[in-house]
Design an enzyme around this catalytic site. Sequence first.
Site, PDB file in Angstrom:
ATOM      1  N   ASP A  70     -21.032 -47.343 -16.492  1.00 45.04           N
ATOM      2  CA  ASP A  70     -19.961 -48.005 -15.747  1.00 45.04           C
ATOM      3  C   ASP A  70     -18.570 -47.731 -16.312  1.00 45.04           C
ATOM      4  O   ASP A  70     -17.571 -48.176 -15.741  1.00 45.04           O
ATOM      5  CB  ASP A  70     -20.203 -49.519 -15.689  1.00 45.04           C
ATOM      6  CG  ASP A  70     -20.350 -50.160 -17.068  1.00 45.04           C
ATOM      7  OD1 ASP A  70     -19.965 -49.518 -18.068  1.00 45.04           O
ATOM      8  OD2 ASP A  70     -20.854 -51.298 -17.142  1.00 45.04           O
ATOM      9  N   GLY A  71     -18.494 -47.006 -17.428  1.00 46.24           N
ATOM     10  CA  GLY A  71     -17.198 -46.704 -18.006  1.00 46.24           C
ATOM     11  C   GLY A  71     -16.521 -47.875 -18.675  1.00 46.24           C
ATOM     12  O   GLY A  71     -15.393 -47.762 -19.160  1.00 46.24           O
ATOM     13  N   ASP A  92     -19.570 -33.059 -29.760  1.00 49.82           N
ATOM     14  CA  ASP A  92     -18.558 -33.636 -28.876  1.00 49.82           C
ATOM     15  C   ASP A  92     -17.826 -34.794 -29.539  1.00 49.82           C
ATOM     16  O   ASP A  92     -16.845 -35.305 -28.976  1.00 49.82           O
ATOM     17  CB  ASP A  92     -19.191 -34.100 -27.557  1.00 49.82           C
ATOM     18  CG  ASP A  92     -20.368 -35.040 -27.771  1.00 49.82           C
ATOM     19  OD1 ASP A  92     -21.415 -34.560 -28.226  1.00 49.82           O
ATOM     20  OD2 ASP A  92     -20.241 -36.250 -27.488  1.00 49.82           O
ATOM     21  N   ASN A  93     -18.253 -35.189 -30.732  1.00 49.65           N
ATOM     22  CA  ASN A  93     -17.555 -36.224 -31.498  1.00 49.65           C
ATOM     23  C   ASN A  93     -16.813 -35.632 -32.695  1.00 49.65           C
ATOM     24  O   ASN A  93     -16.457 -36.357 -33.623  1.00 49.65           O
ATOM     25  CB  ASN A  93     -18.545 -37.286 -31.999  1.00 49.65           C
ATOM     26  CG  ASN A  93     -19.087 -38.145 -30.871  1.00 49.65           C
ATOM     27  OD1 ASN A  93     -18.478 -38.254 -29.818  1.00 49.65           O
ATOM     28  ND2 ASN A  93     -20.243 -38.751 -31.086  1.00 49.65           N
ATOM     29  N   LYS A 126      -9.785 -46.792 -23.454  1.00 48.77           N
ATOM     30  CA  LYS A 126     -11.231 -46.673 -23.640  1.00 48.77           C
ATOM     31  C   LYS A 126     -11.882 -47.955 -23.123  1.00 48.77           C
ATOM     32  O   LYS A 126     -11.636 -49.039 -23.644  1.00 48.77           O
ATOM     33  CB  LYS A 126     -11.585 -46.466 -25.117  1.00 48.77           C
ATOM     34  CG  LYS A 126     -13.077 -46.179 -25.340  1.00 48.77           C
ATOM     35  CD  LYS A 126     -13.360 -45.793 -26.768  1.00 48.77           C
ATOM     36  CE  LYS A 126     -14.848 -45.473 -26.946  1.00 48.77           C
ATOM     37  NZ  LYS A 126     -15.164 -45.053 -28.325  1.00 48.77           N
ATOM     38  N   ARG A 149     -11.776 -31.794 -28.773  1.00 44.15           N
ATOM     39  CA  ARG A 149     -12.995 -31.779 -29.577  1.00 44.15           C
ATOM     40  C   ARG A 149     -13.609 -30.375 -29.580  1.00 44.15           C
ATOM     41  O   ARG A 149     -13.271 -29.540 -28.757  1.00 44.15           O
ATOM     42  CB  ARG A 149     -14.023 -32.762 -28.978  1.00 44.15           C
ATOM     43  CG  ARG A 149     -13.478 -34.160 -28.748  1.00 44.15           C
ATOM     44  CD  ARG A 149     -14.138 -34.810 -27.525  1.00 44.15           C
ATOM     45  NE  ARG A 149     -13.543 -36.118 -27.243  1.00 44.15           N
ATOM     46  CZ  ARG A 149     -13.982 -37.254 -27.758  1.00 44.15           C
ATOM     47  NH1 ARG A 149     -15.013 -37.257 -28.569  1.00 44.15           N
ATOM     48  NH2 ARG A 149     -13.395 -38.395 -27.463  1.00 44.15           N
ATOM     49  N   GLY A 195     -16.484 -40.285 -20.735  1.00 43.32           N
ATOM     50  CA  GLY A 195     -17.213 -41.244 -19.901  1.00 43.32           C
ATOM     51  C   GLY A 195     -16.600 -42.623 -19.890  1.00 43.32           C
ATOM     52  O   GLY A 195     -16.772 -43.385 -18.935  1.00 43.32           O
TER      53      GLY A 195
END
EC number: 2.7.7.-
Length: 514
Positions: A134-135, A269-270, A122, A199, A101
């Site tokens: 908003d990324g 996912d982490n 990032k 991941r 994201g």
Amino acid sequence: MNLNQIKQPFTENFPGDFSGNTMQRQTPKMLFAAVEPSGFEHPELLIFNQKLSDEIGLGKYNEDSDLKFLAGTDLPQNIKTYATAYAGHQFGNWAGQLGDGRAIYAGEIENNKGEKFEIQWKGAGATPYSRHADGRAVLRSSVREYLMSEAMFHLNIPTTRALSLISSGENVLRDIMYSGNPQYEKGAVVVRSAETFLRFGHFELLAAQKETQTLKKLLDFTIENYFPEIQSEDEQKYKDFFETVCKKTADLMVEWYRVGFVHGVMNTDNMSILGLSIDFGPYSMLDEYDLNFTPNTTDLPGRRYAFGKQGQIAQWNLWQLANSLFQIIEDEKFLEKTLNEFGNYFWKKHDEMLSRKFGFEQLISGDDDFFTQWQSMMQELSLDYTLFFNLIEKIYSEEISIDDISKISYQDIDETLLEKFRNFHDDYKKRLSKNIFSETDSKEMMRKTNPKFILRNYLLYQCIEELDNGKNDLLLKLLEALENPYEEIFPEFSVKRPNGFEGVAGCSMLSCSS
């Protein structure tokens, strides 16, 4: 930097969406989506990691041309940027399709040793996986990402790395405590690197979509590129892969316990497939020893990701990975056996690690009881985890006084509590007397195992406040300290958290928006 050498092997091997549409959406049967960084008109370089740039093969930073790349602006034609899709279990619940994201890949670089490293921004803009966000990233979280990933590296803990930190020149709206009071903060972008950012969630996504052939292809790609130690064939190589991932994950958890690191968001996912520390959000280094401590306000009241539960959660996450791989490894007994053995392997490694912290050359009968006694005392006296081990390194040559204990405790030490420490102190000296090797060797082992400096949240809070006001003095000191964590370069950092920072947002607990 040698930007023309960046390649995109991932997009060449797997199905993706090349539409360039950054709107939040599902991308079924796709493992990535082509997306360009937003770019920023007025970026300012805050930190560039020249040592890492040389190590991964990017070479010397050119201030006239490379800032645009670090800001995601005016990229070389060979770079076709993308974000990957993955799924995951968040706080124990299936969350479906997720994805990068806030992360956008530049691709992969190979150094002169033949080692390959992925590079990504990032905070450089929205992707299809931004989930209505908003990324972007704020300076606060970006400073924390850069400094802690580098701190972990210098602590000798497997981790992603940070190449650069820039101020984007834009303001970003964030609700730091999810209190309904969002505020504008300075924006920033981190460029980070790792051998791979794959991941558990990448494998979960394909399994959930019943994309068995693509799942098998991803496994083959992962083993070939990132697990050179696996030389077996057919189904056995997938079994060897899962066993290796379990051990790498257990080893990482032991290292987190060694230095007192609490991740705060151990969703599947982490979880790195290589056993790397990844995604530094509402993390914390331990101040007072507390197995129930979580740095994440979103993790309350259940404290699923508390310090003392990280090994258990790692095993739970591996169960979810095993469920995904069952489509390929159709051997339920093997998967169950491997997962059940995780606990034995983890606790063996954990206790060996604790023995090194105490200066014991090996585990002996009775050490379990000693560790339990120590743990109980640490909690009851609210002793600082890092400072405690720094203090007992001196236990060979000097007694511990009331004043010494007060310097590492977060509560008033009365005579009753002091007696508990005296009893532990006596038992510790008796246990040391059973060592076979020398006092010098014992102290040297402790010195290499117990850091003198840890990146505490209150120091990060102060650093971020200074940067907000245009100062970088503390930032430079922290960079020097974290590169030498087993030395006491700045004695002023070797103190317990000052009382004035108790309960301050960002100094002990943070939200996932951090």
